[in-house]
Design an enzyme around this catalytic site. Structure first.
Site, PDB file in Angstrom:
ATOM      1  N   ARG A 106       0.903  -1.187   0.070  1.00 42.47           N
ATOM      2  CA  ARG A 106       0.055  -0.022   0.136  1.00 42.47           C
ATOM      3  C   ARG A 106       0.991   1.266  -0.169  1.00 42.47           C
ATOM      4  NH1 ARG A 106      -5.207   1.578   3.704  1.00 42.47           N
ATOM      5  NH2 ARG A 106      -5.986   0.224   2.139  1.00 42.47           N
ATOM      6  N   HIS A 122      -7.612   0.811  -6.296  1.00 39.29           N
ATOM      7  CA  HIS A 122      -7.787   0.016  -4.911  1.00 39.29           C
ATOM      8  C   HIS A 122      -8.526  -1.270  -5.465  1.00 39.29           C
ATOM      9  CE1 HIS A 122      -7.877  -1.106  -0.902  1.00 39.29           C
ATOM     10  NE2 HIS A 122      -8.774  -0.227  -0.275  1.00 39.29           N
ATOM     11  N   GLN A 182     -10.141  -3.820  -2.880  1.00 38.35           N
ATOM     12  CA  GLN A 182     -11.467  -3.188  -2.260  1.00 38.35           C
ATOM     13  C   GLN A 182     -12.820  -3.509  -3.434  1.00 38.35           C
ATOM     14  OE1 GLN A 182     -12.338  -1.590   0.711  1.00 38.35           O
ATOM     15  NE2 GLN A 182     -14.305  -2.289  -0.032  1.00 38.35           N
ATOM     16  N   ASP A 204     -17.280   7.564  -1.160  1.00 44.68           N
ATOM     17  CA  ASP A 204     -15.911   7.372  -0.475  1.00 44.68           C
ATOM     18  C   ASP A 204     -15.480   8.663   0.290  1.00 44.68           C
ATOM     19  OD1 ASP A 204     -13.267   6.395   0.663  1.00 44.68           O
ATOM     20  OD2 ASP A 204     -12.395   6.543  -1.430  1.00 44.68           O
ATOM     21  N   CYS A 226     -16.430   1.654   1.001  1.00 42.02           N
ATOM     22  CA  CYS A 226     -15.315   1.048   1.314  1.00 42.02           C
ATOM     23  C   CYS A 226     -14.842   1.202   2.925  1.00 42.02           C
ATOM     24  CB  CYS A 226     -14.151   1.363   0.447  1.00 42.02           C
ATOM     25  SG  CYS A 226     -13.587   2.934   0.568  1.00 42.02           S
ATOM     26  N   ARG A 235     -13.697  -8.337   2.085  1.00 36.23           N
ATOM     27  CA  ARG A 235     -12.181  -8.088   1.942  1.00 36.23           C
ATOM     28  C   ARG A 235     -11.337  -9.333   2.168  1.00 36.23           C
ATOM     29  NH1 ARG A 235     -10.207  -3.059   1.759  1.00 36.23           N
ATOM     30  NH2 ARG A 235      -8.094  -4.124   1.249  1.00 36.23           N
TER      31      ARG A 235
HETATM   32  N1  NVA Z   1      -9.902   6.962  -1.135  1.00 34.14           N
HETATM   33  C1  NVA Z   1      -9.378   6.590   0.197  1.00 34.14           C
HETATM   34  C2  NVA Z   1      -9.752   5.182   0.336  1.00 34.14           C
HETATM   35  C3  NVA Z   1      -9.341   4.508   1.684  1.00 34.14           C
HETATM   36  C4  NVA Z   1      -9.631   2.819   1.744  1.00 34.14           C
HETATM   37  C5  NVA Z   1      -8.157   6.804   0.364  1.00 34.14           C
HETATM   38  O1  NVA Z   1      -7.385   6.609  -0.647  1.00 34.14           O
HETATM   39  O2  NVA Z   1      -7.679   7.379   1.470  1.00 34.14           O
HETATM   40  N1   CP Z   2     -11.189   0.027   2.822  1.00 37.43           N
HETATM   41  C1   CP Z   2      -9.883  -0.107   3.208  1.00 37.43           C
HETATM   42  O1   CP Z   2      -9.035  -0.268   2.325  1.00 37.43           O
HETATM   43  O2   CP Z   2      -9.585   0.031   4.409  1.00 37.43           O
HETATM   44  P1   CP Z   2      -8.117   0.454   5.085  1.00 37.43           P
HETATM   45  O3   CP Z   2      -7.579   1.699   4.732  1.00 37.43           O
HETATM   46  O4   CP Z   2      -8.592   0.451   6.729  1.00 37.43           O
HETATM   47  O5   CP Z   2      -7.473  -0.740   4.832  1.00 37.43           O
END
Ligand code: NVA
Ligand code: CP
Length: 307
Positions: free
Chosen positions: A103, A130, A133, A225, A265, A293
Site C-alpha cells: 500500500r 484499489h 476493495q 468514499d 469501502c 475483503r
Molecule cells: N480513497 C480512500 C480509500 C481508503 C480505503 C483513500 O485513499 O484514502
Molecule cells: N477500505 C480499506 O482499504 O480500509 P483500510 O484503509 O482500513 O485498509
C-alpha cells in the site's frame, strides 16, 4: 509465469469472476469449518506506506487461515524509507517471501516492484487504484443482488482511487457505471478513456457528470468514499465546501431504485460523504462488504501464490 494484481484493467472478466467464485467458496469453507490451508508454510510481506485497518488485518488473518503467515512492514522502517531502490527491495524480498502486498502513494512504485520481483505482487491501494476493495465490492453486490450484469452502479463524490477501480471493475463485469463529481474532481482523461473503451466493448453505459440526480437515477447500487483521501489531508477543509452536496442522503436515495443497496469501502465520515442515517440503514451491507475483503483476498492470495 507469475501473476500480479496491480490494477483491474490487467485482468480479464473471466479472471475476475473466477476470483469472486473462489471468494464465495472460501467464505463457505470458513463458515462451515472446512479446512482450506492452501498456502501452508508460505509468507506474505505486507508493505505499508499509508495507514490501514481493514487491509492490514484482513490480509494478515487471511494468510493465517490459509496456513501461511504475514509480515507487517512499515515503509518508514524499511530501507526504502532511506532511499534503497524499489528494484533492489523487490529482488531481496523475492528471496525471502512468497508474495508481497503493498500500500503506497505512487502506482509506479507498485508496478516497479512487480517488474523486478519474481513473486506475486498485490496492490493494497495506491493513489490511483484499489483493486482488492473493488473485488470485495463485486463479491458483495453479487451476494445481495444475485447478479452483476445489467445492474447500474452510481458513485457520488470525489473521483479517486476507488472511483477508478469501480469504473474498470464494474464495466468489465457488465455493469453500467455513473460517476457524479464536482468540476475539477472528475476522473482523469486517461482513466475515462480506458473506461469508455471498456464500456464500448461490453455494451455497458458509462456516465461521468456533475449532476448527482442524473448519476443516481434508477441506480441498483449507490457508492461513495471519503472526500479527502490519504495524502490529501491538507485539502480536507477546502474539500468540505466543494463536495458539500456530493453526499448520499435521503434526497439522493430518492433518485435510486426502491431496492437500491448502499456501499462504502470505509473508513466513513458521517454527515460528509454519507449521512449517519443512510449509513446505519445499510450498515449490514457495508460491514459485509468489509468482511468480504477477507474472503476475496484469500481467493487472490490462493490464485496467485498456490504452488
Ligand atoms: N480513497 C480512500 C480509500 C481508503 C480505503 C483513500 O485513499 O484514502
Ligand atoms: N477500505 C480499506 O482499504 O480500509 P483500510 O484503509 O482500513 O485498509
Amino acid at each position: 509465469m507469475k501473476k500480479d494484481l496491480l490494477k483491474l484493467q490487467d485482468w480479464t472478466k473471466e479472471e475476475i469472476i473466477e476470483i469472486l467464485n473462489l471468494g464465495d467458496q472460501l467464505k463457505y469453507e470458513q463458515k462451515h469449518g472446512i479446512e482450506h490451508k492452501y498456502l501452508e508454510g508460505q509468507t506474505l510481506a505486507m508493505i505499508f506506506n499509508k495507514a490501514s485497518t481493514r487491509t492490514r488485518i484482513s490480509f494478515e488473518v487471511g494468510m493465517k487461515q490459509l496456513g501461511g503467515s504475514a509480515l507487517f512492514l512499515s515503509s518508514s522502517d524499511l530501507q526504502i524509507g532511506r532511499g534503497e531502490p524499489i528494484e533492489d527491495t523487490a529482488r531481496v524480498l523475492s528471496r525471502y517471501v512468497d508474495g508481497v502486498m503493498i500500500r503506497t502513494y505512487d502506482q509506479k512504485e507498485v508496478e516497479d516492484l512487480a517488474a523486478n520481483a519474481n513473486i506475486p505482487i498485490i496492490n493494497g491501494l495506491t493513489d490511483d487504484f484499489h483493486p482488492c476493495q473493488v473485488l470485495a465490492d463485486l463479491m458483495t453486490i453479487r451476494e445481495f443482488k444475485s447478479k452483476l450484469e445489467g445492474l447500474k452502479v452510481a458513485y457520488i463524490g470525489d473521483s479517486n482511487n476507488m472511483t477508478n477501480s469501480i469504473m474498470v471493475g464494474c464495466l468489465k463485469v457488465g455493469m453500467d457505471v455513473s460517476v457524479a463529481s464536482p468540476k475539477g474532481y472528475m476522473p482523469k482523461d486517461e482513466i475515462t478513456g480506458l473506461a469508455q473503451e471498456l464500456a464500448n466493448e461490453s455494451g455497458c453505459k458509462l456516465l461521468i457528470t456533475e449532476d448527482i440526480q442524473e448519476a443516481a437515477q434508477d441506480a441498483d447500487v449507490l457508492m461513495t468514499d471519503v472526500w479527502a483521501s490519504m495524502g490529501q489531508e491538507e485539502e480536507a477543509e477546502e474539500r468540505k465546501t466543494i463536495f458539500a452536496s456530493y453526499q448520499i442522503n435521503d434526497k439522493v436515495m430518492g433518485y435510486a431504485k426502491e431496492d437500491v443497496i448502499v456501499m462504502h469501502c470505509l473508513p466513513a465520515h458521517r454527515e460528509e460523504e454519507i449521512t449517519g442515517k443512510v449509513f446505519e440503514k445499510y450498515a449490514d451491507i457495508i460491514f459485509e462488504e468489509a468482511e468480504n475483503r477477507l474472503h476475496v483476498q484469500k481467493a487472490i492470495l490462493t490464485t496467485l501464490m498456490k504452488k
